[in-house]
Design an enzyme around this catalytic site. Sequence first.
Site, PDB file in Angstrom:
ATOM      1  CE1 TYR A   1     -57.456  29.594  57.779  1.00 10.22           C
ATOM      2  CE2 TYR A   1     -56.785  28.716  59.908  1.00 10.22           C
ATOM      3  CZ  TYR A   1     -56.789  29.748  58.992  1.00 10.22           C
ATOM      4  OH  TYR A   1     -56.116  30.908  59.262  1.00 10.22           O
TER       5      TYR A   1
ATOM      6  CG  PHE B   1     -30.423  35.492  46.821  1.00  9.93           C
ATOM      7  CD1 PHE B   1     -30.007  35.304  45.519  1.00  9.93           C
ATOM      8  CD2 PHE B   1     -31.771  35.665  47.065  1.00  9.93           C
ATOM      9  CE1 PHE B   1     -30.918  35.273  44.467  1.00  9.93           C
ATOM     10  CE2 PHE B   1     -32.696  35.620  46.020  1.00  9.93           C
ATOM     11  CZ  PHE B   1     -32.268  35.427  44.724  1.00  9.93           C
ATOM     12  CB  THR B   2     -31.749  40.108  45.699  1.00 11.04           C
ATOM     13  OG1 THR B   2     -32.460  38.933  45.307  1.00 11.04           O
ATOM     14  CG2 THR B   2     -30.732  40.440  44.620  1.00 11.04           C
TER      15      THR B   2
ATOM     16  CG  ASP C   1     -30.935  30.072  50.662  1.00  9.03           C
ATOM     17  OD1 ASP C   1     -31.567  29.083  50.230  1.00  9.03           O
ATOM     18  OD2 ASP C   1     -31.124  31.228  50.244  1.00  9.03           O
TER      19      ASP C   1
ATOM     20  CE  LYS D   1     -35.373  29.912  43.487  1.00  6.82           C
ATOM     21  NZ  LYS D   1     -36.275  30.787  44.265  1.00  6.82           N
TER      22      LYS D   1
ATOM     23  NE  ARG E   1     -29.779  38.414  39.473  1.00  9.98           N
ATOM     24  CZ  ARG E   1     -30.706  38.482  40.432  1.00  9.98           C
ATOM     25  NH1 ARG E   1     -30.921  37.468  41.246  1.00  9.98           N
ATOM     26  NH2 ARG E   1     -31.424  39.565  40.598  1.00  9.98           N
TER      27      ARG E   1
ATOM     28  CG  PHE F   1     -33.273  43.135  40.830  1.00  9.38           C
ATOM     29  CD1 PHE F   1     -32.763  43.417  42.083  1.00  9.38           C
ATOM     30  CD2 PHE F   1     -34.142  42.066  40.692  1.00  9.38           C
ATOM     31  CE1 PHE F   1     -33.095  42.637  43.177  1.00  9.38           C
ATOM     32  CE2 PHE F   1     -34.483  41.283  41.771  1.00  9.38           C
ATOM     33  CZ  PHE F   1     -33.966  41.574  43.025  1.00  9.38           C
TER      34      PHE F   1
HETATM   35  C1  P71 Z   1     -34.029  33.199  41.335  1.00  9.04           C
HETATM   36  C2  P71 Z   1     -34.848  33.428  42.532  1.00  9.04           C
HETATM   37  C3  P71 Z   1     -36.099  34.241  42.414  1.00  9.04           C
HETATM   38  C4  P71 Z   1     -35.687  35.655  42.455  1.00  9.04           C
HETATM   39  C5  P71 Z   1     -35.643  36.315  43.664  1.00  9.04           C
HETATM   40  C6  P71 Z   1     -35.163  37.614  43.720  1.00  9.04           C
HETATM   41  C7  P71 Z   1     -34.711  38.208  42.564  1.00  9.04           C
HETATM   42  C8  P71 Z   1     -34.777  37.558  41.349  1.00  9.04           C
HETATM   43  C9  P71 Z   1     -35.269  36.272  41.310  1.00  9.04           C
HETATM   44  C10 P71 Z   1     -34.863  33.060  44.886  1.00  9.04           C
HETATM   45  C11 P71 Z   1     -34.133  32.700  46.035  1.00  9.04           C
HETATM   46  C12 P71 Z   1     -32.830  32.110  45.934  1.00  9.04           C
HETATM   47  C13 P71 Z   1     -32.109  31.827  47.078  1.00  9.04           C
HETATM   48  C14 P71 Z   1     -30.758  31.235  47.008  1.00  9.04           C
HETATM   49  C15 P71 Z   1     -33.888  32.643  48.408  1.00  9.04           C
HETATM   50  C16 P71 Z   1     -34.644  32.951  47.311  1.00  9.04           C
HETATM   51  C17 P71 Z   1     -35.991  33.562  47.508  1.00  9.04           C
HETATM   52  N1  P71 Z   1     -34.337  32.987  43.669  1.00  9.04           N
HETATM   53  N2  P71 Z   1     -32.644  32.098  48.288  1.00  9.04           N
HETATM   54  O1  P71 Z   1     -32.903  32.728  41.482  1.00  9.04           O
HETATM   55  O2  P71 Z   1     -32.276  31.820  44.745  1.00  9.04           O
HETATM   56  O3  P71 Z   1     -36.950  32.604  47.306  1.00  9.04           O
HETATM   57  O4  P71 Z   1     -38.206  33.510  45.339  1.00  9.04           O
HETATM   58  O5  P71 Z   1     -39.124  31.663  46.751  1.00  9.04           O
HETATM   59  O6  P71 Z   1     -39.014  33.958  47.647  1.00  9.04           O
HETATM   60  O7  P71 Z   1     -34.506  33.496  40.237  1.00  9.04           O
HETATM   61  P1  P71 Z   1     -38.427  32.958  46.727  1.00  9.04           P
END
Ligand code: P71
Length: 459
Positions: free
Chosen positions: A72, A124-125, A215, A258, A383, A450
């Site tokens: 833990y 970013f969303t 980021d 990623k 997108r 979305f």
């Molecule tokens: C991608 C994602 C995952 C995603 C998130 C929201 C809507 C659709 C798909 C996530 C990112 C990203 C960047 C630049 C932060 C996050 C969040 N991308 N910054 O591209 O691309 O990270 O998903 O690990 O929470 O499909 P998280």
Amino acid sequence: MGTVWAEPYKIKMVEPIRITSVEERHAAIREAGYNTFLLRSDDVYIDLLTDSGTSAMSDRQWAGLMLGDESYAGSRSYYHLEEAMRGVYGYEELVPTHQGRGAEHLLSQILIEPGDTVPGNMYFTTTRFHQEYAGGRFADVIVDSAHDPAALDPFKGNVDLTKLQALIDEVGADRIPYLSLETNVNMAGGQPVSMANLQATYELCRQHGILVMLDATRALENAWFIKQREDGYADRSVAEILREICSYSDGATVSSKKDNLVNIGGFLALRDPELARQARALLVAFEGLHTYGGMSGRDMEALARGIEEMVETDDHIRARVGQVEYLGNKLLEAGIPIVQPIGGHGVFLDARAMLSHLPQDQFPAQALAAEIYVESGVRGMERGVVSAGRDPVTGDHHYPELELVRLTIPRRVYTQAHMDVVVEAVRQVHTNRDAVRGLRFTHEPESLRFFQARFEPIE
Ligand code: P71
């Protein structure tokens, strides 16, 4: 090294995938409300929804799962992760989270006061969600060329320093807690920031006492493009370039799903121990203890190994981006309109150009993603206007200039032959594009719509 590249690995285990019939796919997309997020993966043939958490781990990472320390507190795997993060990214303080948005939540909460403005190089969303959730407002300061799919600018992720200066003059530096600087900008089509721009942006912010928070989710892909495109970097390793990118910032949020080659995980990295203390105070309430955040010991062990592995040689990133460029170039040869230059993590189809008969409020990119799925079983992601959501003040749709379908390539998962299938599918839809109908909402969630929105075709 010659000009021909190949994957720096061979395949030890495979996962069968199923090709469905067009009738099955018609039924599946109707059931999913014409939203590719709502499809079952069993109904998908080649899954290009996202490169997030979909990469294949190496044998060394899988072995790390067995060695993960599930204590833990004070897990050995946490200390391995800390060492890897410090060594590769160069920040001192590690705050582990369950994934990227967990880190965004903490960062937004500790730095943003209601009424603040947070500039960034395109939204970013989830990032913008957390900025607004903390009472802030996002202001876009990316260069204009980022909004033009056809502009061939090599660094379409750059910050426009004139826009940034104008914003500082308008709202005052004391209402700008930090600049949110995304590497290899996702929503712009996987477009990089130049080292010169990173440095100049950091300097301008420093003069005004504004922090720069990266980021760094796709900073490795950005480092590769700097090596390819920016003077003075051709002979540097991506490891060195990545370290230099991070040197022009005060901290970073990272979704480790990623670049970092794991299926789950993320972190907030900081230089200032006082900010890290504040983040950890929230971490223990929202994520978990400060030595695991939201991750299990084995997750942290696999992540530490992924971070080390991604920069061990340049061969990994060369093959990763090389595969994306392979797909993009084939689509260009077929006359398909895509965002150029070809991005780092996927190929972005220009739905506005392809379905020019549909107005943006009939969601051309959403309709195109559904059509490609029905044609071939290839799953992409909208997108465009659906992702952009509504203005929280006026309630109107945001109408982004980019109305795109993202075909995102998971790392180390698909082959060149899979890419050829994707090209064939998109060509077919392009040929029959005039028959694609627009969509309207049957269910619209209030935020991050979305993900779970449902639609029906307009007769
Ligand atoms: C991608 C994602 C995952 C995603 C998130 C929201 C809507 C659709 C798909 C996530 C990112 C990203 C960047 C630049 C932060 C996050 C969040 N991308 N910054 O591209 O691309 O990270 O998903 O690990 O929470 O499909 P998280």
